[in-house]
Design a protein around this motif. Sequence first.
Motif, short mmCIF file in Angstrom:
data_model
loop_
_atom_site.label_atom_id
_atom_site.label_comp_id
_atom_site.label_asym_id
_atom_site.label_seq_id
_atom_site.Cartn_x
_atom_site.Cartn_y
_atom_site.Cartn_z
N UNK A 212 17.44 15.83 52.45
CA UNK A 212 17.23 14.48 52.99
C UNK A 212 15.85 14.28 53.59
N UNK A 213 15.35 15.31 54.28
CA UNK A 213 14.12 15.14 55.06
C UNK A 213 12.92 15.89 54.52
N UNK A 214 13.16 16.92 53.72
CA UNK A 214 12.06 17.76 53.25
C UNK A 214 11.58 18.77 54.26
N UNK A 215 12.20 18.80 55.46
CA UNK A 215 11.77 19.75 56.48
C UNK A 215 12.14 21.17 56.08
N UNK A 216 11.27 22.15 56.35
CA UNK A 216 11.68 23.55 56.17
C UNK A 216 12.78 23.88 57.17
N UNK A 217 13.70 24.77 56.75
CA UNK A 217 14.91 25.03 57.54
C UNK A 217 15.14 26.52 57.69
N UNK A 218 15.47 26.92 58.93
CA UNK A 218 16.00 28.26 59.17
C UNK A 218 17.47 28.13 59.56
N UNK A 219 18.31 29.03 59.01
CA UNK A 219 19.69 29.11 59.46
C UNK A 219 19.94 30.50 60.03
N UNK A 220 20.79 30.57 61.03
CA UNK A 220 21.05 31.81 61.76
C UNK A 220 22.54 32.14 61.69
N UNK A 221 22.84 33.40 61.41
CA UNK A 221 24.23 33.81 61.28
C UNK A 221 24.32 35.32 61.45
N UNK A 222 25.53 35.81 61.64
CA UNK A 222 25.75 37.24 61.74
C UNK A 222 25.78 37.88 60.35
N UNK A 223 25.57 39.19 60.26
CA UNK A 223 25.69 39.84 58.95
C UNK A 223 27.06 39.56 58.33
N UNK A 224 27.10 38.96 57.14
CA UNK A 224 28.39 38.71 56.51
C UNK A 224 29.02 40.02 56.04
N UNK A 225 30.35 40.00 55.93
CA UNK A 225 31.04 41.21 55.47
C UNK A 225 30.66 41.52 54.02
#
Length: 386
Positions: A212-225
């Motif tokens: 929608x915006x073209x903004x660069x994005x970081x996502x944060x999460x725990x190590x998945x199984x």
Amino acid sequence: MTATVFGPSADGGTMVDRPAPADISELILDLQARGLRLETQIERRTGGAGPTDSGMLWVEGFPVTAPTDNAVAADSPYVLRGEDDGYGIYREGVRLAGARAERRPRFYDLKTADGIPYEQIALLHLDSLASTVVQHCTYWGNDDQCTFCGIGLSLESGRTIARKTPEQLAEVAVAARDLDGAVDATLTTGSTRGVDRGALYVARCGQAIKEASGLPVEVQFEPPYDLDVINQVGEMGIDSVGIHIETFDPAVLARVAPGKARTGIDGYFAAWERAVEVFGEGQVSTYVILGMGEDPEATIEGCKRAVDIGVYPFVVPLRPVAGSLMADWKPPTRAYTQPIYSKVLAYMTQRGMGSTTAKAGCARCQACSGLSSMEPLLQIRPRPVG
């Protein structure tokens, strides 16, 4: 004696007397440790998770979050005063540095079609849009609760909603970009018990923002199984990821984050290695919190090992959250954090990693760390001959 250097003013005009880089770096590290008393109003976060109870400002061009609304700040020797053009930071009546603060974001005054204030969906941290997309965590309120965390407090206070949708976040991101100059988006989430630990939902939200915006994005999460989840996150067009270990000292990790400790330090390295394959060197970061009783040498060695595989160790001082299990702790002193910053930063510099490496996220913003303020010190030192 405080040294000064001459440089251009903020608007590129008249040459002005400015503090030397070493003085600015020491001031920023001290502000993060000792806080800042306010004699004027600035945009700040109060209560809940994130850089809470803190003012957000630029100190001689460096982004900084510093405690402003807690007991630490109340006893600070540093004062922020309004001036004709911006702000000044003072100690015992002596002006130490100039500062600039952001006004209240315009998009905060908007609401979604169903009446939810944009401010409850995402916040602007200086120039970075930030949101916890799911305000619940499987660790919250039980023996696995991370002692430094305040994820449930924002929800309890009514400052946010429990679950943001991709559509809501995309709508807010466009407004934050257009009205307030947001340059990226940082999304985090509480952990789930699912195979992906919540990674796929936060990535869906990031994908919606980016489209929608073209903004660069970081996502944060725990190590998945299942580490193949990381590949799925990459396929959604996400730019950067944060997979946060918090500390490289295993004894401290077990004490402050029992749930994360079960993944183990080697488990984090396995997740990082896969993430670097997907996103590239410097686009994977991890929080490393100082001041929780950790072994400094283990911290430095862990950071170096992370850098060796292309992970940016985002080293930050402990920011005690009111209402959390570590609310009564104090931020570490500059005398403690500065040598660790110095050694980690020197190693990152050797490997070509710096504050401009990451496309999005906390490592791009840098406001909660002292790392970026120390980079000029390495740049101005003469290189060894031979």
